[in-house]
Design an enzyme around this catalytic site. Structure first.
Site, PDB file in Angstrom:
ATOM      1  N   GLU A 174      -5.208  -1.881   5.525  1.00 41.41           N
ATOM      2  CA  GLU A 174      -4.984  -2.582   6.415  1.00 41.41           C
ATOM      3  C   GLU A 174      -6.142  -2.683   7.483  1.00 41.41           C
ATOM      4  O   GLU A 174      -5.621  -2.191   8.744  1.00 41.41           O
ATOM      5  CB  GLU A 174      -3.683  -2.498   6.891  1.00 41.41           C
ATOM      6  CG  GLU A 174      -2.505  -2.663   6.165  1.00 41.41           C
ATOM      7  CD  GLU A 174      -1.197  -2.642   6.768  1.00 41.41           C
ATOM      8  OE1 GLU A 174      -0.928  -1.756   7.470  1.00 41.41           O
ATOM      9  OE2 GLU A 174      -0.233  -2.946   5.948  1.00 41.41           O
ATOM     10  N   GLU A 219       1.144  -3.614  -1.293  1.00 37.48           N
ATOM     11  CA  GLU A 219       2.279  -2.926  -0.585  1.00 37.48           C
ATOM     12  C   GLU A 219       2.980  -4.377  -0.567  1.00 37.48           C
ATOM     13  O   GLU A 219       2.466  -5.450  -0.188  1.00 37.48           O
ATOM     14  CB  GLU A 219       1.400  -2.668   0.804  1.00 37.48           C
ATOM     15  CG  GLU A 219       1.094  -1.395   0.994  1.00 37.48           C
ATOM     16  CD  GLU A 219       0.918  -0.897   2.253  1.00 37.48           C
ATOM     17  OE1 GLU A 219       1.670  -1.284   3.092  1.00 37.48           O
ATOM     18  OE2 GLU A 219       0.060  -0.154   2.597  1.00 37.48           O
TER      19      GLU A 219
HETATM   20  C1  BGP Z   1       1.786  -0.927   6.199  1.00 34.41           C
HETATM   21  C2  BGP Z   1       1.228   0.521   6.008  1.00 34.41           C
HETATM   22  C3  BGP Z   1       2.074   1.526   5.155  1.00 34.41           C
HETATM   23  C4  BGP Z   1       3.439   1.555   5.259  1.00 34.41           C
HETATM   24  C5  BGP Z   1       3.851   0.137   5.571  1.00 34.41           C
HETATM   25  C6  BGP Z   1       5.481  -0.100   6.028  1.00 34.41           C
HETATM   26  O1  BGP Z   1       1.369  -1.093   7.495  1.00 34.41           O
HETATM   27  O2  BGP Z   1      -0.203   0.374   5.251  1.00 34.41           O
HETATM   28  O3  BGP Z   1       1.425   2.745   5.585  1.00 34.41           O
HETATM   29  O4  BGP Z   1       3.914   2.316   6.176  1.00 34.41           O
HETATM   30  O5  BGP Z   1       3.227  -0.768   6.369  1.00 34.41           O
HETATM   31  O6  BGP Z   1       5.545   0.391   7.382  1.00 34.41           O
HETATM   32  P1  BGP Z   1       6.811   1.125   7.998  1.00 34.41           P
HETATM   33  O7  BGP Z   1       6.588   2.668   7.349  1.00 34.41           O
HETATM   34  O8  BGP Z   1       6.458   1.291   9.479  1.00 34.41           O
HETATM   35  O9  BGP Z   1       7.938   0.687   7.548  1.00 34.41           O
END
Ligand code: BGP
Length: 477
Positions: free
Chosen positions: A177, A369
């Site tokens: 990201e 993701e």
């Molecule tokens: C993205 C990231 C991840 C993951 C996901 C969910 O931004 O790449 O690392 O954590 O989001 O976010 P969160 O864990 O804040 O719910």
């Protein structure tokens, strides 16, 4: 879906490994991200982690002990039938200070065994080179990506990995990201601000360094292993105008460009004209070296990886109710339900996003993701009846399949985020669970770390075994 479609799951070292002082690992950004109310201020670079009190709890330091239990975890992934596993390598396990000539053999051996274990089951490793865990020494010494010096450190790290895992790892992702730099600059890129500084200038200069580093990594990956591929990655999610007022439409285009900016450079190979104009208007001067532009042009990414959690909505007048969501908050979209953490749920938005990215770049997309962060409860017979998660995932996977089957978008794989419960990046909570596998651990770090299959585990196994066809059957019933 194509026969070689890469179904799997995704994690990141900083949220699952733990073992922060094991194997000679050096400290990294994640080790100083606290649990609780100061977390956001540290992540966005406005609170210096050195000002936190001594009794602060840092959940990433132990996380879910994937470091100690990766064999067990991989066996569970194999049981689900994963074709690939996306994970990240912790830079400071390889170079405890982020730089140097000699990498840590112990760190490399850990990833040797992780990768070999995956290959034993026929699971392809997909590796993120940097997922929010820049070695703290580079932050202290150089101000992280503010400095061009860090490009060399990153490249040396990449070189070590590309050589060591040549022939075993075929797909690399240069930065997780990358656009997170604009929103959570400390977490995304190790950037802290001095008072009164022109923050935009700092961020775009750091972005330039990352973009150059990413292009150099693509080049190096191909040189070392011509069979390998290196992709870029963005936190995606199309931005909708709140209304058909031209001002709202304009604003949504601007917001999309904030995100596209990075991928425009990484996939098309040059700074877009709207960015050059923005720099002029804001008095931003990007220090470039001769050859940078050529380098960016000649080493574009092989594929575009993305995370998708939600769409976003903007209103030009900034009025009305706000909504949460990954990366940045937006206006509340009255047509969408939200998760327990206030993130909108929008499967059609996923199809829209995939189409928009494919139309713009014409490169293969890799969904690395997607998932639902939710509260889970263990039942008496020790499972989790997570129909809500199954509902989210199936509607999103179906939307992706529509993008492929109906719209012709080239998607090469899908990895469910946090396939095993892990520490939430933005909140530091354990209770914001994404997994198909439950981990017995709570927000304060208590628990046995036992792994337990959720209902979604069995559901996802069917999805993979049928190459997605089970979802079509379900919707016909
Ligand atoms: C993205 C990231 C991840 C993951 C996901 C969910 O931004 O790449 O690392 O954590 O989001 O976010 P969160 O864990 O804040 O719910």
């Amino acid at each position: 879906m194509r026969n070689d479609f890469l179904w799997g799951g995704a994690t990141a070292a900083n949220q699952c490994e733990g073992g922060w002082q094991e194997g000679g690992r050096g400290p990294a950004i994640v080790d100083v991200l606290p649990h609780g109310e100061r977390r956001l201020a540290v992540m966005n670079g406005t609170c210096d982690y050195r000002s936190l009190s001594a009794d602060t709890f840092y959940p990433g330091r132990q996380a879910i002990d994937h470091y100690g239990r990766c064999r067990e975890d991989i066996a569970l992934f194999a049981e689900m039938g994963f074709k690939c596993y996306r994970f990240s390598i912790s830079w400071s396990r390889i170079f405890p200070d982020g730089e140097g000539e000699r990498p840590s053999e112990e760190g490399l051996r850990f990833y040797d065994s992780l990768i070999d274990e995956l290959l034993k089951y026929g699971i392809e490793p997909v590796v993120t080179l940097c997922h929010f865990d820049i070695p703290l020494a580079l932050v202290e010494k150089y101000g992280s990506w503010r400095s061009r010096r860090v490009i060399d450190c990153y490249l040396r790290y990449c070189q070590v990995l590309f050589r060591r895992f040549q022939g075993r790892v075929r797909r690399w992702i240069t930065f997780n990201e990358i656009n997170m730099l604009m929103h959570l600059p400390f977490m995304g890129a190790g950037i802290r601000f001095e008072e009164g500084e022109n923050e935009l200038q700092v961020k775009y200069q750091a972005a330039h360094h990352e973009l150059v580093a990413s292009a150099l990594a693509v080049k190096l990956a191909h040189q070392i292993d011509p069979e390998s591929q290196a992709g870029c990655m963005l936190a995606a999610g199309s931005v909708y105008p709140y209304s058909c007022r031209p001002e709202d439409v304009w604003e949504s285009m601007e917001k999309d460009r904030e995100t596209y900016f990075f991928i425009d450079v990484q996939a098309r190979g040059e700074y877009p004209s709207y960015a050059r104009k923005l720099f002029e208007r804001e008095g931003i001067q990007i220090a470039m070296e001769p050859g940078d532009e050529e380098l960016l042009r000649e080493n574009t990414a092989d594929f575009i990886a993305l995370s998708y959690y939600n769409s976003r909505t903007v209103r030009a007048d900034g009025q009305g109710e706000a909504s949460g969501g990954n990366v940045f908050a937006s206006a509340k979209n009255p047509y969408l339900k939200v998760s327990q953490w206030g993130w909108p749920i929008d499967p059609l938005g996923f199809r829209i996003t995939l189409n928009a990215l494919y139309d713009r770049y014409r490169k293969p997309l890799f969904v690395v993701e997607n998932g639902l962060g939710a509260l889970d409860t263990l039942t008496e017979d020790r499972t989790v009846e997570d129909d809500y998660r199954i509902g989210y995932l199936s509607s999103h996977i179906r939307a992706m399949m529509d993008a492929v089957d109906e719209d012709g978008v080239d998607v090469i794989g899908y990895t469910a985020w946090g396939c095993i419960d892990l520490i939430s990046a933005t909140t530091g909570e354990m209770s914001k669970r994404y997994g198909l596998i439950y981990v017995d651990r709570d927000n304060d770090g208590n628990g046995t770390n036992e792994r337990i299959r959720k209902k979604s585990f069995w559901w996802y196994k069917d999805v993979i075994a049928s190459n997605g066809e089970s979802l079509k059957r379900d919707s016909e019933q």
